[in-house]
Design a protein around this motif. Structure first.
Motif, PDB file in Angstrom:
ATOM      1  N   GLN A 146       0.830  -1.212   0.000  1.00 35.46           N
ATOM      2  CA  GLN A 146       0.000   0.000   0.000  1.00 35.46           C
ATOM      3  C   GLN A 146       0.865   1.262   0.000  1.00 35.46           C
ATOM      4  O   GLN A 146       0.557   2.240  -0.668  1.00 35.46           O
ATOM      5  N   GLU A 147       1.949   1.214   0.777  1.00 39.69           N
ATOM      6  CA  GLU A 147       2.858   2.369   0.840  1.00 39.69           C
ATOM      7  C   GLU A 147       3.472   2.614  -0.545  1.00 39.69           C
ATOM      8  O   GLU A 147       3.580   3.752  -0.996  1.00 39.69           O
ATOM      9  N   LYS A 149       2.213   1.872  -3.396  1.00 40.01           N
ATOM     10  CA  LYS A 149       1.182   2.415  -4.291  1.00 40.01           C
ATOM     11  C   LYS A 149       0.946   3.898  -4.010  1.00 40.01           C
ATOM     12  O   LYS A 149       0.668   4.677  -4.920  1.00 40.01           O
ATOM     13  N   MET A 150       1.050   4.283  -2.735  1.00 40.82           N
ATOM     14  CA  MET A 150       0.856   5.685  -2.407  1.00 40.82           C
ATOM     15  C   MET A 150       1.946   6.531  -3.075  1.00 40.82           C
ATOM     16  O   MET A 150       1.676   7.576  -3.652  1.00 40.82           O
ATOM     17  N   ASP A 152       3.569   5.698  -5.715  1.00 41.82           N
ATOM     18  CA  ASP A 152       3.369   5.634  -7.169  1.00 41.82           C
ATOM     19  C   ASP A 152       2.468   6.763  -7.654  1.00 41.82           C
ATOM     20  O   ASP A 152       2.512   7.146  -8.822  1.00 41.82           O
ATOM     21  N   ASP A 153       1.621   7.283  -6.763  1.00 48.64           N
ATOM     22  CA  ASP A 153       0.711   8.374  -7.135  1.00 48.64           C
ATOM     23  C   ASP A 153       1.351   9.752  -6.950  1.00 48.64           C
ATOM     24  O   ASP A 153       0.705  10.762  -7.223  1.00 48.64           O
TER      25      ASP A 153
END
Lengths: 434, 426
Positions: A146-147, A149-150, A152-153
């Motif tokens: 999740q980290e 992916k964060m 990645d944004d």
């Protein structure tokens, strides 16, 4: 000019001690403050991707190759023990705790106003003693996924990682600090234990503290944690693939949901040595970015007035073992024009030399920032730990800055920021449905 | 802190801060937000930040600040409920560290007061060229809102939550109105602020007498008529409303949930609010952190905060797109359990201990001290020291926490997610 030697020595002063275990203790007592901030840090970050470890057990050096993201993963796992979560233990002391992993170090921190000895016990008890099971590793893979992916944004982060991938062919700075969902899926308990054995040895670490805390408190906590006993260090050799000075790729373009195109321009430089020898180069890099595109420069003013970049457009540098690069990042509707203007300005400064007055002003500014960094307990402890891990002292920074001349900057410009070693990253906005 | 009134609605606040390497001088102009002036108010700090009568050029000002050892000038507009606060601050190293023995603090005061009271004018109005440049900057800032998905999601949720209420007036103004703001309109808005705002000058570690003298001189030509401030408020209850926005390329979905207390919270309840937030989602020992993030692995981050001036509680989280509904249900369940279920002594005291530690360390930073006292001033009523608040916090009971949280009703959920992930409503 006043002789501020004593004032500065006093501001930068700290007590230091090396324990028989090899652990270095640094402390700056600040008795007027209510709280204390402690950092327990190791020279182990995401770029330490391959190494040999000789545990003196007769097997000789064993090579370890890590998938991307192990240092960060290990940082997360240090918070767990058979007794439970370190946050739960800190909750009993009232300390505010955290940890972070960068390219070349992992740091565990807390700030507390009471029960500081107990907080030190939690800190020294959790770090270096990884505890994990298959189940807890699987759970962590989910959280760190999740980290990742964060990040990645985040356009800023994608610019940084994109530039590193363009500039470097083999250096592990190419990989994201947290790794990828795929790379962290390959992490095994054996890898984590090998990293703990190699890099969480006391001789590779520093315990730095500032605030309402004393050297005696640190020593006593270390004694309770068994860090006073001599230890035979395991032999560790970091392995680095050959990295050419030429860039790996000159250009990278991709799209993500941003409002404006984002531009990154990076320059690959000859890596700096560690210690005081490299300190001058670090300060030069910092000054150079300010003298090219900082708020006091004519280029910044042109870019600003013509609306070519966002006000946050600026330069920074990244100095690691085997890696030095200078990066300029920001948003722009006309990225190619901005890039040309930046390169032209560098050429002009190389030919004409930097402005004497701007050099003096920016040197003053850096001096003020160093004084500022010795004000709060968090910044002070951080300055102590950072300078130690780089192999110099806070006072060395003040002294090296004081000795720097305009001629040093002009000379550096003759070899640095070359068009031949430049790479560009461009992020295009994707269509959004507003 | 020592507080004295210099003129109607103008206060000088002096805070002892001699232990720091730097000093700080701030001017906070507080006034009610106005829909018709929102974009002008948003533009004002950008124009003021460029320079002032004695130093009109922005590059020259940057150089002056660099010469003062990198002194930091900031001009910002922030929201305090339905009020706005225009702040001008200068922070720099103390005279003792000046390499040439300069009187730095006098220069800091001169810059701060100059920026606030003596803007650079052309024909009695803000410089039209500067205004045009800064309008472009404001436009770009508004267009770039989407770059930070977390903040974007929270702002979108607030837009739905407040609707046309004064609390919902955009702090950063309105994109479509930027081209129409004229230098004359901007100057009129500025003059109104000088005349009607409540002004708190905060002096930390600098000589208050020097600031006071310059301030009195600056105020001499202004006919002060302080206007009433908006004060505390709250949105009415209603059925929860759910919104989903799908953005291509989003990797991690963002979920923001807003709750209303329906009636304004009293200033005296702030200590209960602090403990309630620490228990619910404001700390690493909170229910949201331990249960929703750690045990259920539903979010990478999941935290709560409470804006007491507007009776609004915010929960924002980063979630896997496919788990957004599950995360929302888990967050609501945790709130229900806190309101109706047991609260163990251990978790209550863990949270209280962490907050007490934070209160004790307020005095360890210039910004901590300034923020603390200015927030106390804004809340109204007695200005308490961190130690006084700590004493009140020690007395807060679990029943008070429960009663406070039970007053909040779920109002709005806003989900920013990828086109592939997430349901049509959160």
């Amino acid at each position: 000019m006043r002789d501020l030697t004593q004032v500065l020595k006093s501001a930068a002063a700290c007590q230091s001690k090396v324990l028989p275990s090899g652990l270095t203790l640094l402390v700056k007592p600040m008795p007027d403050y209510s709280g204390a901030h402690a950092i327990y840090a190791t020279r182990f970050g995401s770029v330490d991707a391959s190494f040999t470890l000789d545990k003196q057990d007769g097997r000789g050096p064993v090579r370890v190759d890590l998938p991307a993201g192990v240092a960060h993963f290990l940082e997360h796992k240090m918070f767990e023990s058979e007794e439970g979560d370190a946050f739960a233990l800190y909750a009993k002391t009232g300390a505010n705790a955290n940890a972070y992993t960068s390219f070349d170090r992992t740091s565990y921190i807390f700030t507390a106003t009471g029960k500081i000895d107990e907080s030190l016990d939690v800190l020294l008890g959790m770090v270096g003693k990884p505890y994990f099971t298959e189940a807890t590793i699987a759970k962590e893979q989910g959280i760190i996924g999740q980290e990742i992916k964060m990040y990645d944004d985040s356009a800023d982060w994608r610019l940084l990682t994109g530039l590193c991938q363009c500039l470097y062919a083999a250096h592990p700075v190419r990989s994201d600090i947290a790794g990828t969902v795929e790379s962290i899926a390959r992490i095994t308990p054996e890898m984590l234990y090998a990293c703990a054995d190699a890099f969480y040895q006391p001789a590779n670490m520093v315990l730095a503290a500032a605030g309402n805390i004393t050297m005696e408190q640190l020593e006593a906590a270390c004694a309770r944690a068994g860090l006073n006993e001599p230890r035979t260090p395991f032999a560790v050799t970091r392995l680095r693939a050959e990295e050419p000075l030429a860039v790996a790729r000159q250009r990278l373009e991709f799209s993500m949901p941003v409002a404006k195109p984002c531009l990154g321009i990076g320059f690959k430089e000859t890596p700096l040595p560690e210690g005081v020898a490299g300190l001058r180069g670090r300060i030069l890099c910092d000054l150079l970015t300010e003298l090219i595109v900082g708020g006091t420069t004519p280029l910044y003013r042109r870019l600003y007035d013509e609306g070519l970049v966002n006000p946050e457009f600026d330069g920074d540098f990244l100095a690691l073992d085997g890696c030095l690069c200078i990066l300029f990042t920001g948003e722009s509707d006309e990225p190619e024009r901005v890039k040309d203007m930046l390169l032209d300005e560098i050429d002009r400064l190389r030919a004409e030399g930097v402005d004497e007055e701007l050099f003096r002003l920016n040197k003053n500014r850096m001096y003020g920032e160093l004084i500022q960094d010795l004000e709060q307990i968090e910044d002070t402890a951080s300055a102590l730990a950072n300078s130690f891990l780089h192999g110099y002292t806070v006072y060395d920074e003040l002294q090296t800055l004081a000795d720097l001349t305009k001629q040093d900057v002009d000379q550096a410009l003759q070899t640095m920021l070359s068009r031949e070693r430049c790479a560009t990253v461009l992020i295009h906005p994707t269509e959004v449905n507003g | 802190m020592e507080r004295s009134m210099l003129a109607p609605g103008v206060y000088l606040n002096t805070i002892d801060a001699q232990k720091f390497n730097r000093c700080r001088i701030s001017l906070h102009f507080r006034f009610p937000a106005r829909r018709d002036r929102a974009t002008a108010h948003a533009l004002l700090p950008l124009v003021l930040d460029r320079g002032y009568a004695d130093c009109p050029d922005m590059t020259e000002l940057s150089r002056r600040l660099a010469g003062l050892y990198g002194a930091d000038l900031s001009v910002d507009l922030t929201s305090n409920g339905a009020d706005r606060v225009l702040s001008v601050s200068v922070c720099g190293i103390r005279d003792a560290f000046a390499l040439d023995g300069e009187d730095l603090t006098a220069q800091y005061a001169s810059i701060a007061l100059g920026v606030a009271f003596r803007p650079y004018l052309v024909n009695g109005c803000f410089d039209p060229e500067a205004v045009e440049i800064e309008k472009d900057k404001l436009k770009k800032r508004l267009q770039a809102e989407i770059n930070d998905k977390r903040l974007y999601c929270v702002r979108q949720a607030r837009r739905k939550f407040y609707g046309d209420a004064p609390e919902g007036i955009e702090r950063d103004g309105y994109l479509e109105e930027v081209p129409g703001v004229t230098p004359a309109e901007l100057y009129e808005a500025y003059q109104e602020i000088l005349r009607t705002a409540t002004l708190d000058v905060m002096v930390l570690g600098a000589d208050p007498a020097a600031v006071c003298a310059q301030l009195e001189q600056a105020l001499a030509g202004i006919r002060r008529e302080p206007a009433a401030l908006a004060g505390p408020s709250a949105q009415p209850r209603g059925l929860p409303r759910h919104f989903v926005e799908k953005l291509p390329g989003v990797t991690q979905a963002k979920l923001c949930m807003l709750f209303t207390s329906a009636a304004p919270l009293a200033a005296e309840e702030i200590d209960v609010c602090r403990l309630a937030m620490s228990l619910f989602g404001g700390s690493t020992t909170s229910r949201l952190f331990l249960n929703v993030r750690e045990k259920q692995s539903l979010c990478y981050y999941c935290g709560s905060s409470l804006q007491s001036m507007v009776g609004c509680m915010t929960v924002d989280s980063g979630v896997e797109p496919a788990k957004a509904e599950q995360a929302q249900a888990a967050i609501l369940a945790e709130l229900d359990r806190l309101c109706a279920g047991p609260i163990e002594d251990e978790e209550l005291e863990d949270c209280r201990r962490g907050l007490l530690s934070g209160l004790e360390s307020v005095g360890d930073s210039l910004s901590g001290l300034e923020n603390w006292y200015y927030m106390e001033i804004c809340r109204g009523g007695e200005v308490r020291t961190p130690a006084q608040s700590a004493a009140r916090l020690r007395a807060v009971t679990r029943d008070q926490v429960r009663a406070l949280l039970a007053r909040f009703s779920f109002s709005v959920a806003y989900l920013v997610t990828s086109p592939e992930g997430g349901a049509d409503h959160a």
